[in-house]
Every structure is written in structure tokens, then in C-alpha cells.
Design a protein around this motif. Structure first.
Motif, PDB file in Angstrom:
ATOM      1  N   LEU A  76       0.805  -1.219  -0.138  1.00 23.08           N
ATOM      2  CA  LEU A  76       0.060  -0.039  -0.055  1.00 23.08           C
ATOM      3  C   LEU A  76       0.827   1.229   0.030  1.00 23.08           C
ATOM      4  O   LEU A  76       0.595   2.319  -0.675  1.00 23.08           O
ATOM      5  CB  LEU A  76      -0.991  -0.063   1.138  1.00 23.08           C
ATOM      6  N   CYS A  77       1.946   1.304   0.920  1.00 25.04           N
ATOM      7  CA  CYS A  77       2.846   2.587   0.894  1.00 25.04           C
ATOM      8  C   CYS A  77       3.485   2.777  -0.371  1.00 25.04           C
ATOM      9  O   CYS A  77       3.626   3.832  -0.897  1.00 25.04           O
ATOM     10  CB  CYS A  77       3.737   2.406   2.093  1.00 25.04           C
ATOM     11  N   GLU A  78       4.023   1.602  -1.055  1.00 24.28           N
ATOM     12  CA  GLU A  78       4.928   1.779  -2.186  1.00 24.28           C
ATOM     13  C   GLU A  78       3.753   2.261  -3.362  1.00 24.28           C
ATOM     14  O   GLU A  78       4.183   3.061  -4.232  1.00 24.28           O
ATOM     15  CB  GLU A  78       5.134   0.263  -2.732  1.00 24.28           C
ATOM     16  N   THR A  79       2.631   1.749  -3.415  1.00 21.09           N
ATOM     17  CA  THR A  79       1.473   2.307  -4.445  1.00 21.09           C
ATOM     18  C   THR A  79       1.237   3.727  -4.396  1.00 21.09           C
ATOM     19  O   THR A  79       1.072   4.434  -5.086  1.00 21.09           O
ATOM     20  CB  THR A  79       0.196   1.447  -4.208  1.00 21.09           C
ATOM     21  N   VAL A  80       1.155   3.946  -2.888  1.00 20.17           N
ATOM     22  CA  VAL A  80       0.769   5.481  -2.516  1.00 20.17           C
ATOM     23  C   VAL A  80       2.016   6.508  -2.890  1.00 20.17           C
ATOM     24  O   VAL A  80       1.839   7.742  -3.619  1.00 20.17           O
ATOM     25  CB  VAL A  80       0.517   5.741  -1.028  1.00 20.17           C
ATOM     26  N   ASN A  81       3.069   5.984  -2.643  1.00 19.26           N
ATOM     27  CA  ASN A  81       4.383   6.669  -3.178  1.00 19.26           C
ATOM     28  C   ASN A  81       4.329   6.775  -4.636  1.00 19.26           C
ATOM     29  O   ASN A  81       4.925   7.861  -5.120  1.00 19.26           O
ATOM     30  CB  ASN A  81       5.566   6.009  -2.497  1.00 19.26           C
ATOM     31  N   TRP A  82       4.255   5.831  -5.415  1.00 21.67           N
ATOM     32  CA  TRP A  82       4.213   6.030  -6.805  1.00 21.67           C
ATOM     33  C   TRP A  82       3.161   6.711  -7.129  1.00 21.67           C
ATOM     34  O   TRP A  82       3.473   7.702  -8.274  1.00 21.67           O
ATOM     35  CB  TRP A  82       3.886   4.493  -7.381  1.00 21.67           C
ATOM     36  N   PHE A  83       1.917   6.788  -6.676  1.00 23.44           N
ATOM     37  CA  PHE A  83       0.778   7.747  -6.814  1.00 23.44           C
ATOM     38  C   PHE A  83       1.301   9.053  -6.649  1.00 23.44           C
ATOM     39  O   PHE A  83       0.903  10.058  -7.576  1.00 23.44           O
ATOM     40  CB  PHE A  83      -0.479   7.439  -6.293  1.00 23.44           C
ATOM     41  N   VAL A  84       1.699   9.414  -5.593  1.00 24.44           N
ATOM     42  CA  VAL A  84       2.322  10.688  -5.125  1.00 24.44           C
ATOM     43  C   VAL A  84       3.195  11.195  -6.206  1.00 24.44           C
ATOM     44  O   VAL A  84       3.171  12.410  -6.722  1.00 24.44           O
ATOM     45  CB  VAL A  84       2.750  10.917  -3.779  1.00 24.44           C
ATOM     46  N   ALA A  85       4.084  10.283  -6.508  1.00 19.98           N
ATOM     47  CA  ALA A  85       5.391  10.761  -7.440  1.00 19.98           C
ATOM     48  C   ALA A  85       4.719  11.221  -8.838  1.00 19.98           C
ATOM     49  O   ALA A  85       5.114  12.201  -9.515  1.00 19.98           O
ATOM     50  CB  ALA A  85       6.269   9.601  -7.620  1.00 19.98           C
TER      51      ALA A  85
END
Length: 146
Positions: free
Chosen positions: A41-50
Motif C-alpha cells: 500500500l505504501c509503495e503504491t501511494v508513493n508511486w501515485f504521489v510521484a
């Protein structure tokens, strides 16, 4: 004391709120010993934020009139703006062609703007034809007077 998942959810919420306010968001930090589902979930959120941050930089540059900015690759959020950039680059080229005297240029991809642009080009062409006829008439009058 809040558990780790509550802290992560709060951090994710904060970054999403930053994006919704039009601010640059940061990454969500997490530890290596985190539950794999929460890590994902954190990896996906970080990808989305980037992706949002990259799209925002690109879109802001276009809004400021900078057509030379490179679009972010593989960014679905920026995709419609990539097409807009391509259209504006082509329109800029067409305006240069018209300035050089090529009145055959027409625009078909920008709705009401296309109609206005094409009307302007037609008016310029008509003006050029009128000026040419006027010069030819003046030359004939001078010839007949001479």
C-alpha cells in the motif's frame, strides 16, 4: 499509543490532502518489518504521489506557456496534457508559417479556437489579395497616365 497501521494511514491521508490542495506531496515512510500488505500500500501511494507531482510540474509549465518542457514518461495523469502540448507546438509552427505568408494553414483540433483562428487566416489572405489588386490597379493607372 497508536499502532503502526494507524500512523501509516494518517501519513497517507496527509499526503492525499496535500495533493488535493494542489501542493507537492511527499513519500510515506515505512519500515522494512512492516506487514507486506501495508508495504505494498505504501509503495503504491508513493508511486501515485510521484506521478501526481510529476504531472503537476508538467501541467504548471504548460500553463505558464513553456512548451519546451518534457512530459513525464508513462504518466496517465499527464496524458491529455501531452496531447495538448503537441497541439500547441503544432499551432505555434502553423502561426510561424502564416507569419511567413503561408495562408493555407488551418486548425481543426481546438473547437471554437479553430474557427476563430481559421477566420483570422482567411481575413489575412483576403487582405493580402486586396492589397495585391490595389497595387496592380495603381500600377495600371500610372501606366495609363504615363
Amino acid at each position: 499509543m497508536p499502532d503502526e497501521s494507524s500512523v501509516l494511514l494518517k501519513a497517507i491521508d496527509e499526503q492525499h490532502m496535500r495533493l488535493l490542495r494542489g501542493e507537492e506531496a511527499g513519500t510515506v515512510e515505512y519500515g522494512a518489518d512492516l506487514d507486506p500488505a501495508l508495504q505494498r500500500l505504501c509503495e503504491t501511494v508513493n508511486w501515485f504521489v510521484a506521478s501526481c507531482n510529476d504531472a503537476h510540474v508538467f501541467i504548471r509549465s504548460l500553463a505558464e506557456g513553456n512548451l519546451d518542457v518534457s512530459p513525464p514518461p508513462h504518466n496517465l495523469l499527464a496524458s491529455p496534457f501531452k496531447q495538448l502540448q503537441a497541439n500547441l507546438l503544432h499551432l505555434t509552427w502553423q502561426a510561424g508559417q502564416i507569419a511567413a505568408g503561408d495562408y493555407s494553414q488551418r486548425v481543426y483540433f481546438m473547437g471554437a479556437f479553430s474557427t476563430a483562428f481559421n477566420s483570422m487566416v482567411e481575413a489575412l489572405e483576403e487582405k493580402r489579395q486586396t492589397e495585391t489588386l490595389l497595387r496592380e490597379s495603381q500600377a495600371r493607372v500610372k501606366h495609363l497616365e504615363g
